[in-house]
Write an enzyme that holds these catalytic residues in place. Structure first.
Site, short mmCIF file in Angstrom:
data_model
loop_
_atom_site.label_atom_id
_atom_site.label_comp_id
_atom_site.label_asym_id
_atom_site.label_seq_id
_atom_site.Cartn_x
_atom_site.Cartn_y
_atom_site.Cartn_z
N GLY A 1 -6.36 -4.33 1.97
CA GLY A 1 -6.99 -5.22 2.92
C GLY A 1 -7.57 -4.50 4.12
CB VAL B 1 -4.87 3.27 -0.69
CG1 VAL B 1 -3.54 4.00 -0.65
CG2 VAL B 1 -4.80 2.02 0.18
CG ASP C 1 -3.36 -10.65 2.68
OD1 ASP C 1 -3.40 -11.64 1.93
OD2 ASP C 1 -4.21 -9.74 2.65
#
Ligand SMILES: *[C@@H]1O[C@H](CO)[C@@H](O)[C@H](O)[C@H]1NC(C)=O
Ligand SMILES: *[C@@H]1O[C@H](CO)[C@@H](O)[C@H](O)[C@H]1NC(C)=O
Ligand SMILES: *[C@@H]1O[C@H](CO)[C@@H](O)[C@H](O)[C@H]1NC(C)=O
Ligand SMILES: *[C@@H]1O[C@H](CO)[C@@H](O)[C@H](O)[C@H]1NC(C)=O
Ligand SMILES: *[C@@H]1O[C@H](CO)[C@@H](O)[C@H](O)[C@H]1NC(C)=O
Ligand SMILES: *[C@@H]1O[C@H](CO)[C@@H](O)[C@H](O)[C@H]1NC(C)=O
Length: 647
Positions: free
Chosen positions: A338, A342, A452
């Site tokens: 989000g 990564v 989230d």
């Protein structure tokens, strides 16, 4: 010459200090060992100061005329900004000295003004308050020793007696009612003496006390053969000196508490008896311990001791992380979370980590980023991914997390590993996720709302135990209106209706998303997926219908072997999941309650859930009437980090 005068000067200082701490008739021993203020202020300062003052008054009255006049806890949590406080005096202080020490601690701790947590540790007593209960905390990062740097004359004899006595107290004190022991022992045939005191907070368990004193003893040993040493930790205190700091008639007879246990003497005997292999093992253990303690010393030690102050994360250079990820190469990309991409990184040490490159304008958010990162790096729970460090200088902000080889739950539910999780693994993932959230909501000293929770944010470790990811940049629980803004940060299908529609953010937003994820885990079906025929409906609608008509077993993923679960287990999980999705949010259980409800001690049907609210339906009744202020705050665009990055 210079050296000589310095020596003279320092020995004069020592003499003065020694004189100052000679026990006299009345001495509250307010030599300050440690203090700290939380970097977070209370949000409603009127409530906070009322609570703080009441709590302090309560502590004082307990010390003055309670049944235990050396230890007290008090809390005031009836409004916002609760205060939990604890005071403990060394038991050798007289009641009057204890109160004097407490009074000094109160006036010292008030220097923290409106900080929502603070602590003061004196030789004679300690005082601490926090916005959460900390009474069961034992040993925490920040534990440290304070040495006098004054070597005693008969160093080796003193050293030997001191080690034995410290070990004995480590062993005996947890078994003593009240967790306090003061012992005097002769050194060198009585030419000198050593005085040792050990104490634990009375609210912790015997094993908690033992754990804390083990750490304290490990710390204080490095002071030897200095004449004075102290070890402080969240819930225990250890002090030795070659100078008396308590009266001879205040000592504890610990002999009876050493019987049966392996006292230090027994330990040596055992050491002599074991054969070559045993010695080798001990040698190896010592080597590992040495490496470990060296590493511990080398790492930056914050002034932590609980929530009061926060330890910083490890700082990496941008260049190191760039090298670790082969210049953020595509091959090393693990995914896109989000808040940015990564990458898998291999540090120079060989350790594999996950490096998150935040998609934010770094110069604008630096200050908030700093305090947020300090906070996150102090979150330690086995069901929450660990932030190891970060890089704040360079073109991008980088966060370094522990690497999870198995990837996310999403992969195991819908990706290339679909259908490979058995019932037991699924149940453990549900339970672990609940525990991780309960920690973030209730056990960490600042409440953290994830906002989230979804299957792609739950990572699986080598044993398929869950770790909640991406909570880092979720905001702390907003205590006042200015924080309540927030652009819609959740993901559709997982987001609680009141948050999606009105931006109303409470920790129950996570409870809702957790319920949805639990249903996904049971059913192997995506929450937002409408494709199921004949009547297209969302997972939550389907789950409710089946539950209502007592057909809930139909919901279970077909890839799970029916012999692996009992109908009761499945019913329990589905019932809990549905309870989590009810509206208004007050009907939903808190995450600690969810943990309890999932455990088998909780009777089924205790709290039959009501029909959940479905986002896409006409019927939004419980929500339509809610506040208008939340609506306006929803449209307010702010420049803070989570708003920029939250999607
Ligand atoms: C906390 O409050 C004190 C005084 O009330 C103020 O000086 C300090 O800057 C505040 N700290 C934060 C982080 O807001
Ligand atoms: C709390 O006590 C302090 C110190 O005694 C005092 O200055 C302050 O006004 C008190 N606050 C409240 C809200 O009672
Ligand atoms: C302690 O004694 C004082 C004075 O006698 C009294 O006002 C107070 O209520 C007592 N507190 C408790 C906890 O008994
Ligand atoms: C904190 O409070 C104590 C006691 O009231 C005072 O002596 C000291 O100067 C204060 N320290 C700071 C740094 O303000
Ligand atoms: C003792 O020495 C250490 C390391 O040199 C120093 O950090 C500490 O402040 C000294 N302690 C005292 C009481 O002087
Ligand atoms: C301990 O000894 C002191 C004098 O050194 C005396 O005043 C005190 O009453 C004694 N305490 C006990 C519990 O015997």
């Amino acid at each position: 010459m210079n050296k000589c005068s310095r020596l003279l000067w320092s020995s004069m200082v020592m003499i003065i200090i020694t004189l100052m701490f000679q026990p006299s008739r009345s001495d509250p021993q307010i030599n300050l060992l440690n203090k700290g203020c939380s970097q977070y202020n209370a949000s409603n300062q009127i409530n906070f100061f009322n609570n703080l003052n009441d709590t302090f008054a309560d502590l004082k009255s307990q010390l003055t005329n309670g049944s235990n006049n050396h230890f007290a806890t008090a809390e005031q949590a009836r409004s916002s900004d609760p205060v939990y406080a604890m005071v403990q005096c060394r038991n050798y202080l007289s009641s009057a000295d204890c109160v004097a020490c407490y009074d000094a601690a109160v006036s010292q701790i008030r220097n923290c003004s409106a900080a929502n947590g603070a602590r003061v540790i004196y030789d004679g007593c300690f005082l601490r308050y926090e916005s959460n209960s900390f009474y069961d905390q034992t040993t925490l990062p920040g534990n440290v020793q304070i040495c006098s740097n004054r070597t005693v004359s008969q160093a080796s004899a003193f050293d030997a007696v001191a080690r034995t006595l410290l070990n004995d107290l480590e062993l005996a004190t947890p078994k003593i009612n009240g967790y306090f022991a003061a012992v005097k022992r002769d050194v060198d045939g009585g030419t000198s003496s050593i005085y040792v005191v050990a104490q634990c907070a009375e609210t912790i368990s015997e094993t908690g006390c033992a754990d804390c004193l083990t750490v304290a003893n490990g710390n204080i040993e490095s002071c030897l053969p200095d004449g004075d040493g102290r070890a402080i930790d969240a819930a225990c205190f250890l002090r030795y000196s070659d100078t008396s700091f308590f009266a001879d008639n205040q000592t504890t007879n610990i002999a009876s508490f050493l019987e049966g246990g392996s006292s230090s003497k027994n330990r040596y005997i055992i050491g002599g008896v074991v054969g070559g292999i045993g010695l080798l093992l001990i040698f190896l253990a010592l080597l590992i311990w040495y490496q470990y303690s060296r590493k511990r010393k080398a790492s930056p030690r914050g002034n932590v001791l609980g929530g009061t102050d926060l330890q910083g994360p490890v700082m990496y250079t941008y260049k190191d992380l760039k090298n670790a990820t082969d210049n953020f190469s595509e091959q090393r990309k693990l995914g896109e979370g989000g808040f940015g991409e990564v990458y898998m990184g291999t540090l120079k040490s060989g350790n594999v980590v996950a490096v998150k490159k935040l998609s934010v304008n770094s110069s604008r958010v630096k200050t908030e980023f700093d305090s947020e990162i300090r906070l996150i790096s102090n979150v330690h729970h086995r069901n929450v991914t660990r932030l190891l460090g970060c890089s704040m200088r360079g073109p991008d902000l980088l966060l370094v997390y522990e690497y999870m080889a198995n990837g996310s739950l999403e992969r195991y539910l819908y990706g290339d590993k679909q259908g490979s999780l058995n019932w037991k693994q699924r149940y453990r993932i549900i339970f672990g996720t609940a525990r991780g959230l309960a920690y973030l909501h209730d056990q960490f000293h600042v409440r953290i709302i994830h906002r989230d929770i979804k299957s792609s944010n739950i990572l699986l470790d080598d044993e398929f135990l869950p770790k909640i990811a991406d909570f880092g940049l979720a905001r702390l629980l907003p205590d006042d209106r200015t924080h309540l803004s927030t652009k819609f940060a959740g993901t559709l299908g997982y987001t609680a209706p009141e948050y999606a529609l009105h931006g109303q953010l409470t920790e129950k937003v996570d409870t809702y998303s957790f319920g949805i994820v639990a249903l996904e885990i049971v059913s192997g079906r995506r929450s937002g997926d409408m494709t199921i025929e004949p009547n297209a409906e969302y997972l939550l609608q389907q789950a409710w219908k089946l539950y209502e008509s007592n057909m809930h077993l139909t919901l279970v993923d077909e890839t799970i072997d029916p012999n692996e679960y009992t109908p009761e287990e499945v019913k329990r999980v589905i019932e809990v999941a549905i309870s989590c999705t009810q509206s208004p949010p007050s009907l939903r259980p808190s995450m600690p309650e969810v943990v309890f409800m999932l455990s088998s001690e909780y009777p089924l049907d205790q709290r039959p859930p009501r029909r959940p609210t479905f986002m896409d339906q006409e019927n939004r009744s419980p929500l339509e009437t809610s506040t208008a202020t939340a609506d306006s705050s929803m449209s307010r665009a702010t420049d803070t980090i989570t708003d920029v990055t939250g999607r």
